[in-house]
Design an enzyme around this catalytic site. Structure first.
Site, PDB file in Angstrom:
ATOM      1  N   SER A  84       0.809  -1.309   0.312  1.00  0.00           N
ATOM      2  CA  SER A  84      -0.011  -0.008   0.054  1.00  0.00           C
ATOM      3  C   SER A  84       0.652   1.304  -0.136  1.00  0.00           C
ATOM      4  CB  SER A  84      -0.957   0.083   1.327  1.00  0.00           C
ATOM      5  OG  SER A  84      -0.011   0.066   2.251  1.00  0.00           O
ATOM      6  N   LYS A 136      -5.966   4.578   8.399  1.00  0.00           N
ATOM      7  CA  LYS A 136      -4.830   5.394   7.841  1.00  0.00           C
ATOM      8  C   LYS A 136      -4.945   7.089   7.846  1.00  0.00           C
ATOM      9  CE  LYS A 136      -3.004   1.624   5.051  1.00  0.00           C
ATOM     10  NZ  LYS A 136      -2.491   0.979   3.739  1.00  0.00           N
TER      11      LYS A 136
END
EC number: 3.4.21.53
Length: 357
Positions: free
Chosen positions: A251, A296
């Site tokens: 990611s 996140k």
């Protein structure tokens, strides 16, 4: 002892017993929470996150932070109390254990998979960054792995460069299977290879390796296979090292690519702003979705980020709960991210493509 006192004592003992049971009873859940966020332009653990040698680099300012999610281990089972507390906390997320570790995946298997994905994301980030800067990157098709007990075991080895199959030149990894499957199982195929040990030689010799194909395990019509996975190895014109211990998965690819571009170009991509983000990236610069987006964004905001580069396919989910003070910026490609950074550093933030729920 009065009846009231006895009832109270019995109730207390029952509550204690239930609590004890809850503390030792495992549940089929795992917990996710915001993990570390690291500036790809800076250092982590005493080392530069992105270290480039053999090419002129330039000073950078601001932040291009990659973000992570912290998860409970594959072998750890939350008890009932932990699960309830996790559900109650806004900044944590309790999910089914198999969502994170499918099929009973062990800790070792999860670590291996994350390490492989992280390595691949670094490679793609380098390719995408250099392509963005119009810096040529050469590549070659290699034997990525050999199936144990397969037809090619002992004949081909990981790292061997595949030049041709049956005399047909190989320019892409998927061509290997195309040429092999032209055979019927049991027929011979000839690989022209440069051995891994010879690839660094000035004029490496080639070898022809004959392999008897076998039948695939597919249902229906059987294909001819040799038991290898072909891959692509990129040859970079200078050295780019990405060092980030204890981080895995794909990611961070987009943020690594942006960090590389910033270091290889004069000026600052961010204009000194604190930008964070996430997203996978492929060699062409396409940005893909990731997991744990809401966690996140929380981690980025808590670290000080003002802007968050968000994969387009994660936008709807992320927009449902945007941390205060954080602007979500929708990106589909590396070009989109570059355009967004241009608007941020010029102050034209009203032009930024936003995420909507």
């Amino acid at each position: 002892m009065s009846r009231r006192t006895a009832t109270l004592l019995a109730s207390t003992l029952t509550l204690i017993a239930l609590l004890c049971v809850a503390l030792v009873t495992p549940t089929p859940y795992a917990e996710m929470s915001p993990g570390p966020t690291v500036n790809t332009l800076g250092s982590y653990g005493g080392e530069k996150v992105i270290d480039i040698s053999g090419r002129t680099t330039y000073p950078t300012t601001g932040n291009l932070n990659m973000t992570t999610v912290r998860v409970t281990g594959a072998d750890y089972r939350m008890n009932l109390v932990e699960a309830v507390l996790g559900w109650a906390r806004h900044d944590d997320k309790v999910v089914e254990h198999d969502t994170i570790y499918p099929g009973g995946q062990t800790a070792e298997q999860a670590d291996q998979e994350n390490a492989e994905e992280f390595s691949q994301s670094q490679d793609s980030a380098k390719v995408a960054a250099l392509e963005e800067l119009k810096i040529p990157v050469q590549s070659r098709v290699i034997v990525a792995s050999v199936v144990k007990g397969g037809a090619a075991e002992g004949l081909l080895h990981a790292g061997d460069v595949i030049k041709a199959v049956d005399g047909h030149q190989v320019a892409a990894a998927d061509q290997v299977a195309t040429f092999v499957t032209k055979h019927s199982p049991g027929e011979k195929t000839v690989f022209t290879v440069v051995r891994a040990a010879d690839v660094k030689k000035k004029s490496p010799p080639t070898q022809q390796v004959t392999i008897t194909t076998r039948a695939s395990d597919d249902s229906g019509a059987k294909r001819a296979i040799v038991g290898i996975a072909a891959g692509v190895e990129h040859l970079f014109p200078f050295t780019i090292n990405i060092r980030l211990a204890d981080v895995g998965g794909p990611s961070a690819g987009m943020m690594f690519a942006l960090g590389i571009i910033d270091k290889l170009t004069p000026g600052s991509l961010t204009g000194g702003a604190f930008v964070a983000g996430t997203g996978t990236i492929d060699d062409k610069g396409d940005v893909g979705p990731i997991g744990g987006i809401s966690l996140k964004t929380i981690g980025a905001r808590d670290k000080g980020a003002k802007y968050f580069l968000t994969p387009a396919d994660n936008c709807e989910e992320a927009a449902k709960d945007v941390p205060g003070g954080l602007t979500l910026v929708k990106v589909k490609t590396l070009d989109d991210a570059m355009a967004a950074l241009k608007d941020i550093r010029s102050g034209a933030t009203s032009k930024l493509p936003s995420c909507k729920s």
